[in-house]
Design a protein around this motif. Structure first.
Motif, PDB file in Angstrom:
ATOM      1  N   PRO A 155     -61.543 127.806  64.454  1.00  0.00           N
ATOM      2  CA  PRO A 155     -60.570 127.850  63.371  1.00  0.00           C
ATOM      3  C   PRO A 155     -60.386 129.244  62.757  1.00  0.00           C
ATOM      4  CG  PRO A 155     -62.643 127.034  62.519  1.00  0.00           C
ATOM      5  CD  PRO A 155     -62.838 127.304  64.003  1.00  0.00           C
ATOM      6  N   PHE A 156     -61.439 130.068  62.752  1.00  0.00           N
ATOM      7  CA  PHE A 156     -61.363 131.312  61.976  1.00  0.00           C
ATOM      8  C   PHE A 156     -61.443 132.580  62.812  1.00  0.00           C
ATOM      9  CE2 PHE A 156     -63.729 128.265  59.088  1.00  0.00           C
ATOM     10  CZ  PHE A 156     -62.585 127.840  58.427  1.00  0.00           C
ATOM     11  N   GLY A 157     -61.333 132.482  64.126  1.00  0.00           N
ATOM     12  CA  GLY A 157     -61.514 133.626  65.003  1.00  0.00           C
ATOM     13  C   GLY A 157     -60.437 134.691  64.937  1.00  0.00           C
ATOM     14  N   MET A 158     -59.305 134.380  64.320  1.00  0.00           N
ATOM     15  CA  MET A 158     -58.225 135.365  64.213  1.00  0.00           C
ATOM     16  C   MET A 158     -58.158 136.002  62.823  1.00  0.00           C
ATOM     17  SD  MET A 158     -56.844 135.434  67.226  1.00  0.00           S
ATOM     18  CE  MET A 158     -55.299 136.265  66.960  1.00  0.00           C
ATOM     19  N   PHE A 159     -59.066 135.622  61.940  1.00  0.00           N
ATOM     20  CA  PHE A 159     -59.047 136.166  60.586  1.00  0.00           C
ATOM     21  C   PHE A 159     -59.475 137.626  60.600  1.00  0.00           C
ATOM     22  CE2 PHE A 159     -59.710 132.086  57.862  1.00  0.00           C
ATOM     23  CZ  PHE A 159     -58.689 131.469  58.525  1.00  0.00           C
ATOM     24  N   ALA A 160     -58.761 138.458  59.871  1.00  0.00           N
ATOM     25  CA  ALA A 160     -59.096 139.877  59.769  1.00  0.00           C
ATOM     26  C   ALA A 160     -59.893 140.166  58.498  1.00  0.00           C
ATOM     27  CB  ALA A 160     -57.823 140.723  59.783  1.00  0.00           C
ATOM     28  N   ARG A 161     -60.193 139.144  57.748  1.00  0.00           N
ATOM     29  CA  ARG A 161     -60.955 139.278  56.506  1.00  0.00           C
ATOM     30  C   ARG A 161     -62.066 138.243  56.489  1.00  0.00           C
ATOM     31  NH1 ARG A 161     -59.036 143.247  56.709  1.00  0.00           N
ATOM     32  NH2 ARG A 161     -57.634 144.349  55.378  1.00  0.00           N
TER      33      ARG A 161
END
Length: 133
Positions: A73-79
């Protein structure tokens, strides 16, 4: 009348420089903070510094919806999650949901764009009404 006169009346060359600077910042953010972007940029032989004109954007790889699903779910978050103010996600009816995260600054920018659009719609309505008089 203008909603953001400093930007909306900017000479075209200054606007292109601002766009280039902001695009380079976005690419750098992705490259430094999202492993998939770094991997794709490296494979394409580009770094954010290779963006020297707006036309150079064609050299850079883009992600597709499947990439978002593969990094769910969060692998593309840049933060970091602690910096996230809002999360939006699809329902996932055709596969894994796609998830997008927004910081407070992202939401402020988004709000500015919405208000700008509403401003221009209201301006058009007022001018159209004046034209009918």
């Amino acid at each position: 009348m203008f909603f953001q006169p400093e930007i909306e009346t900017m000479p075209r060359e200054e606007l292109r420089e601002l766009q280039l600077e902001r695009m380079r910042e976005s690419l750098r953010n992705a490259y430094e903070n999202v492993p998939l972007y770094r991997e794709r940029f490296d494979a394409a032989g580009v770094t954010p510094d290779d963006l020297t004109s707006l036309e150079d954007i064609a050299k850079f790889p883009f992600v597709v919806k499947q990439d978002m699903r593969d990094n769910y779910p969060f692998g593309m978050f840049a933060r970091e999650n602690a910096d996230v103010a809002r999360i939006h996600a699809s329902s996932g009816t055709t596969g894994k949901p796609t998830v997008g995260a927004y910081t407070k600054k992202d939401l402020d920018t988004w709000s500015d764009h919405v208000v700008n659009g509403m401003y221009w719609i209201s301006e058009r309505e007022w001018h159209s009404a004046d034209d009918r008089l």
